[in-house]
Design a protein around this motif. Structure first.
Motif, PDB file in Angstrom:
ATOM      1  N   LEU A 278       0.843  -1.195  -0.112  1.00 35.43           N
ATOM      2  CA  LEU A 278       0.042  -0.184  -0.116  1.00 35.43           C
ATOM      3  C   LEU A 278       0.924   1.334  -0.088  1.00 35.43           C
ATOM      4  O   LEU A 278       1.819   1.201   0.896  1.00 35.43           O
ATOM      5  CB  LEU A 278      -0.896  -0.058   1.197  1.00 35.43           C
ATOM      6  CG  LEU A 278      -1.849  -0.961   1.264  1.00 35.43           C
ATOM      7  CD1 LEU A 278      -2.857  -1.024   2.637  1.00 35.43           C
ATOM      8  CD2 LEU A 278      -2.965  -0.900   0.083  1.00 35.43           C
ATOM      9  N   PRO A 279       0.653   2.060  -0.604  1.00 33.94           N
ATOM     10  CA  PRO A 279      -0.424   2.130  -1.807  1.00 33.94           C
ATOM     11  C   PRO A 279      -0.139   1.262  -2.802  1.00 33.94           C
ATOM     12  O   PRO A 279       0.783   0.909  -3.115  1.00 33.94           O
ATOM     13  CB  PRO A 279      -0.466   3.747  -2.355  1.00 33.94           C
ATOM     14  CG  PRO A 279       0.844   4.119  -1.842  1.00 33.94           C
ATOM     15  CD  PRO A 279       1.495   3.262  -0.692  1.00 33.94           C
ATOM     16  N   ALA A 280      -1.316   0.730  -3.567  1.00 36.24           N
ATOM     17  CA  ALA A 280      -1.090  -0.124  -4.541  1.00 36.24           C
ATOM     18  C   ALA A 280      -1.208   0.083  -5.817  1.00 36.24           C
ATOM     19  O   ALA A 280      -2.112   1.437  -6.336  1.00 36.24           O
ATOM     20  CB  ALA A 280      -2.374  -1.275  -4.564  1.00 36.24           C
ATOM     21  N   THR A 281      -0.835  -0.370  -7.002  1.00 35.10           N
ATOM     22  CA  THR A 281      -1.027   0.261  -8.431  1.00 35.10           C
ATOM     23  C   THR A 281      -2.297  -0.941  -8.973  1.00 35.10           C
ATOM     24  O   THR A 281      -2.402  -2.077  -8.267  1.00 35.10           O
ATOM     25  CB  THR A 281       0.428  -0.367  -9.127  1.00 35.10           C
ATOM     26  OG1 THR A 281       0.466  -1.758  -9.308  1.00 35.10           O
ATOM     27  CG2 THR A 281       1.528   0.118  -8.591  1.00 35.10           C
ATOM     28  N   PRO A 282      -2.665  -0.600 -10.011  1.00 36.44           N
ATOM     29  CA  PRO A 282      -3.800  -1.688 -10.689  1.00 36.44           C
ATOM     30  C   PRO A 282      -3.094  -2.809 -10.853  1.00 36.44           C
ATOM     31  O   PRO A 282      -4.164  -3.814 -10.584  1.00 36.44           O
ATOM     32  CB  PRO A 282      -4.261  -0.733 -11.742  1.00 36.44           C
ATOM     33  CG  PRO A 282      -3.939   0.797 -11.642  1.00 36.44           C
ATOM     34  CD  PRO A 282      -2.596   0.606 -10.790  1.00 36.44           C
ATOM     35  N   HIS A 283      -1.961  -3.020 -11.265  1.00 37.31           N
ATOM     36  CA  HIS A 283      -1.392  -4.357 -11.625  1.00 37.31           C
ATOM     37  C   HIS A 283      -1.325  -5.055 -10.403  1.00 37.31           C
ATOM     38  O   HIS A 283      -1.801  -6.368 -10.353  1.00 37.31           O
ATOM     39  CB  HIS A 283      -0.125  -4.252 -12.317  1.00 37.31           C
ATOM     40  CG  HIS A 283       0.412  -5.471 -12.523  1.00 37.31           C
ATOM     41  ND1 HIS A 283       0.002  -6.193 -13.614  1.00 37.31           N
ATOM     42  CD2 HIS A 283       1.502  -6.249 -11.967  1.00 37.31           C
ATOM     43  CE1 HIS A 283       0.798  -7.355 -14.123  1.00 37.31           C
ATOM     44  NE2 HIS A 283       1.380  -7.504 -12.981  1.00 37.31           N
ATOM     45  N   GLN A 284      -0.900  -4.693  -9.185  1.00 35.22           N
ATOM     46  CA  GLN A 284      -1.009  -5.444  -8.088  1.00 35.22           C
ATOM     47  C   GLN A 284      -2.264  -5.871  -7.439  1.00 35.22           C
ATOM     48  O   GLN A 284      -2.513  -6.969  -6.875  1.00 35.22           O
ATOM     49  CB  GLN A 284      -0.400  -4.467  -6.823  1.00 35.22           C
ATOM     50  CG  GLN A 284       1.415  -4.338  -7.115  1.00 35.22           C
ATOM     51  CD  GLN A 284       1.786  -3.084  -6.416  1.00 35.22           C
ATOM     52  OE1 GLN A 284       1.135  -2.284  -5.994  1.00 35.22           O
ATOM     53  NE2 GLN A 284       3.303  -3.273  -6.195  1.00 35.22           N
ATOM     54  N   LEU A 285      -3.247  -4.837  -7.800  1.00 32.88           N
ATOM     55  CA  LEU A 285      -4.768  -5.334  -7.290  1.00 32.88           C
ATOM     56  C   LEU A 285      -5.472  -6.305  -8.269  1.00 32.88           C
ATOM     57  O   LEU A 285      -6.006  -7.387  -7.757  1.00 32.88           O
ATOM     58  CB  LEU A 285      -5.344  -4.032  -7.333  1.00 32.88           C
ATOM     59  CG  LEU A 285      -5.301  -2.725  -6.228  1.00 32.88           C
ATOM     60  CD1 LEU A 285      -6.160  -1.874  -6.334  1.00 32.88           C
ATOM     61  CD2 LEU A 285      -5.436  -3.720  -4.772  1.00 32.88           C
ATOM     62  N   ALA A 286      -5.111  -6.411  -9.393  1.00 38.42           N
ATOM     63  CA  ALA A 286      -5.525  -7.292 -10.412  1.00 38.42           C
ATOM     64  C   ALA A 286      -4.691  -8.728 -10.124  1.00 38.42           C
ATOM     65  O   ALA A 286      -5.454  -9.614 -10.114  1.00 38.42           O
ATOM     66  CB  ALA A 286      -5.227  -6.897 -11.791  1.00 38.42           C
ATOM     67  N   ARG A 287      -3.707  -8.843  -9.614  1.00 36.54           N
ATOM     68  CA  ARG A 287      -2.851  -9.999  -9.281  1.00 36.54           C
ATOM     69  C   ARG A 287      -3.733 -10.626  -8.010  1.00 36.54           C
ATOM     70  O   ARG A 287      -3.827 -11.759  -7.866  1.00 36.54           O
ATOM     71  CB  ARG A 287      -1.442  -9.582  -9.002  1.00 36.54           C
ATOM     72  CG  ARG A 287      -0.579  -9.395 -10.410  1.00 36.54           C
ATOM     73  CD  ARG A 287       0.773  -9.415 -10.254  1.00 36.54           C
ATOM     74  NE  ARG A 287       1.398 -10.673  -9.270  1.00 36.54           N
ATOM     75  CZ  ARG A 287       2.452 -10.651  -8.784  1.00 36.54           C
ATOM     76  NH1 ARG A 287       3.386  -9.739  -8.682  1.00 36.54           N
ATOM     77  NH2 ARG A 287       2.784 -11.884  -8.132  1.00 36.54           N
ATOM     78  N   TYR A 288      -3.902  -9.850  -7.134  1.00 38.72           N
ATOM     79  CA  TYR A 288      -4.537 -10.022  -6.002  1.00 38.72           C
ATOM     80  C   TYR A 288      -5.827 -10.788  -6.412  1.00 38.72           C
ATOM     81  O   TYR A 288      -6.179 -11.935  -5.719  1.00 38.72           O
ATOM     82  CB  TYR A 288      -4.774  -8.929  -5.108  1.00 38.72           C
ATOM     83  CG  TYR A 288      -5.580  -9.291  -3.745  1.00 38.72           C
ATOM     84  CD1 TYR A 288      -4.875  -9.917  -2.595  1.00 38.72           C
ATOM     85  CD2 TYR A 288      -6.777  -8.721  -3.444  1.00 38.72           C
ATOM     86  CE1 TYR A 288      -5.537 -10.220  -1.681  1.00 38.72           C
ATOM     87  CE2 TYR A 288      -7.419  -9.200  -2.346  1.00 38.72           C
ATOM     88  CZ  TYR A 288      -6.703  -9.763  -1.418  1.00 38.72           C
ATOM     89  OH  TYR A 288      -7.421  -9.974  -0.298  1.00 38.72           O
TER      90      TYR A 288
END
Length: 158
Positions: free
Chosen positions: A46-56
């Motif tokens: 955190l903060p996250a990037t869109p790519h990191q959230l999509a991987r999650y």
């Protein structure tokens, strides 16, 4: 010794924090904290990037219910709104995250469960049971049952 201005400023800050915290119920705040903890426990920065959230999302698709993943994203969106870098878009709203979530919904979502309609005989029993309570609660419960039935009848006839 603190000046009157700093004391009133501190008091104002405390009140402002209390009002901000009151925007969500304690259960919501606790749930959000738990969801953010889960994300971080599994390597999410955190903060996250869109790519990191999509991987999650991808990692837990099929393991967790779609509604759980949606709630986790709501918690992360809230975290970014409060703590994320100013002037940067919230990564939860990015097309990558939204498309990934749409794919999760499509592949792993469960169709809504169809329940049997309440028939008149059952409604009459429920209203009688509600009225047997007596008092204001009986009036409220009966009214809710009858209004709900009336509303569903109107929706089905349109």
């Amino acid at each position: 010794m603190t000046s009157p201005t700093s004391t009133s400023s501190q008091s104002l800050q405390a009140r402002m924090r209390a009002l901000r915290d009151a925007a969500h119920a304690p259960a919501t705040r606790s749930g959000y904290a738990s969801d953010v903890r889960h994300y971080r426990l599994h390597g999410g920065p955190l903060p996250a990037t869109p790519h990191q959230l999509a991987r999650y999302l991808t990692r837990f698709a099929g393991q967790l219910a779609v509604s759980t993943l949606q709630r986790r994203l709501a918690a992360l969106q809230h975290w970014h709104r409060l703590h994320g870098p100013r002037g940067h878009p919230n990564p939860v709203r990015s097309p990558l995250v939204q498309q990934t979530l749409a794919g999760v919904r499509r592949l792993y979502g469960q169709p809504p469960r169809q329940v049997k309609a309440l028939v008149k005989a059952d409604l009459v029993k429920l209203v009688r049971a509600a009225r047997a309570q007596g008092g204001l609660r009986a009036c409220r419960d009966s009214a809710l049952l009858l209004l709900g039935d009336r509303k569903s009848t109107r929706l089905n006839s349109s």
